[in-house]
Scaffold this motif. Structure first.
Motif, mmCIF file in Angstrom:
data_model
loop_
_atom_site.group_PDB
_atom_site.id
_atom_site.type_symbol
_atom_site.label_atom_id
_atom_site.label_comp_id
_atom_site.label_asym_id
_atom_site.label_seq_id
_atom_site.Cartn_x
_atom_site.Cartn_y
_atom_site.Cartn_z
ATOM 1 N N ASN A 1 -1.356 -5.290 -3.852
ATOM 2 C CA ASN A 1 -0.587 -6.106 -4.791
ATOM 3 C C ASN A 1 0.661 -6.730 -4.187
ATOM 4 N N GLY A 2 0.848 -6.670 -2.891
ATOM 5 C CA GLY A 2 2.070 -7.234 -2.289
ATOM 6 C C GLY A 2 2.112 -6.828 -0.833
ATOM 7 N N PHE A 3 3.301 -6.442 -0.334
ATOM 8 C CA PHE A 3 3.417 -6.068 1.074
ATOM 9 C C PHE A 3 2.505 -4.884 1.413
ATOM 10 N N ALA A 4 1.708 -5.065 2.447
ATOM 11 C CA ALA A 4 0.937 -3.953 3.027
ATOM 12 C C ALA A 4 1.300 -3.972 4.507
ATOM 13 N N LEU A 5 2.385 -3.297 4.822
ATOM 14 C CA LEU A 5 2.948 -3.373 6.180
ATOM 15 C C LEU A 5 2.924 -1.991 6.829
ATOM 16 N N GLY A 6 2.726 -1.965 8.124
ATOM 17 C CA GLY A 6 2.749 -0.691 8.836
ATOM 18 C C GLY A 6 1.771 0.289 8.213
ATOM 19 N N GLY A 7 2.297 1.445 7.789
ATOM 20 C CA GLY A 7 1.446 2.444 7.140
ATOM 21 C C GLY A 7 0.766 1.908 5.889
ATOM 22 N N GLY A 8 1.324 0.863 5.287
ATOM 23 C CA GLY A 8 0.697 0.251 4.101
ATOM 24 C C GLY A 8 -0.557 -0.510 4.488
ATOM 25 N N CYS A 9 -0.494 -1.205 5.620
ATOM 26 C CA CYS A 9 -1.683 -1.903 6.124
ATOM 27 C C CYS A 9 -2.714 -0.865 6.567
ATOM 28 N N GLU A 10 -2.231 0.198 7.194
ATOM 29 C CA GLU A 10 -3.150 1.257 7.647
ATOM 30 C C GLU A 10 -3.804 1.962 6.460
ATOM 31 N N LEU A 11 -3.043 2.119 5.387
ATOM 32 C CA LEU A 11 -3.612 2.727 4.184
ATOM 33 C C LEU A 11 -4.698 1.816 3.606
ATOM 34 N N ALA A 12 -4.415 0.520 3.576
ATOM 35 C CA ALA A 12 -5.429 -0.433 3.103
ATOM 36 C C ALA A 12 -6.683 -0.342 3.969
#
Ligand code: COA
Length: 261
Positions: free
Chosen positions: A105-116
């Motif tokens: 739903n918005g920023f998927a950066l660092g660990g957020g991109c990895e979580l995705a």
């Protein structure tokens, strides 16, 4: 005890999990990670859940990475443990035995991109942004990003994203195969629920084995993978569900899967 940073609503066999730390753009601190581990371990064995949707609270961010404040004190050994700790949670998600749909739903950066990347599939809002900006902090992705990103989009693009730290928008993420679909922000959860509902209607043993077989492509060569596929096909063929699926087709009706061997 109720989680501080996670909510989980279960309805119609679909669990909607929301990482809820919007004032820090849902960054993953130690508490969020512990809560995620506990929740996903519970969801793994919860027979009332067939599909999980994972999203972030608010309209701005899915997850803006691991909590940067927790990086400062790390040394080589604790840094390795830190990476492994987060990585193990994402591996738990990847191998949950049921699909996890990332609703980005918005920023998927660092660990957020990895979580995705650890999710089974990814639906992005048109406002989503993806990136592996760790090099800006003097580190590399540590929760699986170097491995999963390269496997999903190829080494060339993975190198570009990881070495530059640049963000990409949702349409670019779709173009390179990082996300399955892009939808307007307001439709994100409905779209994820619609896909989840489609999957939840299938025979869940077949879903579990299909997930396992496809996930194993990262671990096996083609010959071993084809062997595994045949074994899992055999296990499916022995289920009540497979008899019901074939009978329902021949009788021109919808199958009613018992989800039993
Ligand atoms: N860890 C800890 N806190 C974070 C964070 C993270 N990864 N990402 C954002 N935050 C916090 C900010 O410190 C800020 O907190 P504050 O209000 O107490 O100062 C709050 O979230 C809002 O972020 P802010 O930077 O003010 O929002 P912005 O819209 O200006 O910028 C980003 C958004 C995502 C571009 C920016 O926050 C950012 O670059 N975050 C770090 C991304 C990153 O490097 N992730 C990988 C970590 S390994």
């Amino acid at each position: 005890m109720a989680a501080q940073y996670l909510t989980c609503d279960i309805e119609n066999k679909i669990a909607l999990v929301t990482i809820n730390r919007p004032d820090k753009l849902n960054a993953l601190n130690a508490t969020v990670k512990k809560e995620m581990r506990d929740l996903f371990e519970e969801l793994k064995t919860n027979d009332d859940v067939y599909v999980v949707i994972l999203t972030g609270a608010g309209e701005k961010s899915f997850v803006a990475g691991t909590d940067i404040g927790e990086l400062i004190e790390l040394d080589e050994q604790s840094g390795k443990e830190f990476a492994k700790g987060g990585r193990d949670i994402f591996t738990l998600i990847e191998n949950l035995g049921k699909p996890v749909i990332g609703a980005i739903n918005g920023f998927a950066l660092g660990g957020g991109c990895e979580l995705a990347l650890a999710c089974t599939l990814r639906i992005a809002s048109d406002t989503a942004r993806f990136g592996q900006p760790e090099v800006n902090l003097g580190i590399i992705p540590g929760y699986g990003g170097t491995q999963r990103l390269a496997r999903l989009v190829g080494k060339g693009i993975a190198h570009e994203m990881i070495l530059t730290g640049n963000h990409i928008d949702a349409n670019e993420a779709y173009r390179i195969g990082l996300v399955n679909k892009v939808v307007p922000q307001a439709q994100l959860i409905e779209e994820a629920k619609s896909i989840a509902a489609t999957i939840a209607k299938k025979g869940q043993i077949a879903i579990r084995f299909a997930l396992k077989a496809v996930n194993m492509t990262d671990e096996t060569n083609l010959t071993e993978g084809l062997e595994l596929e045949a074994s899992l096909f055999g296990k499916c063929a022995a289920t009540e569900d497979s008899k019901e699926g074939a009978k329902a087709f021949l009788e021109k009706r919808k199958p009613e899967f018992a989800n039993k061997f």
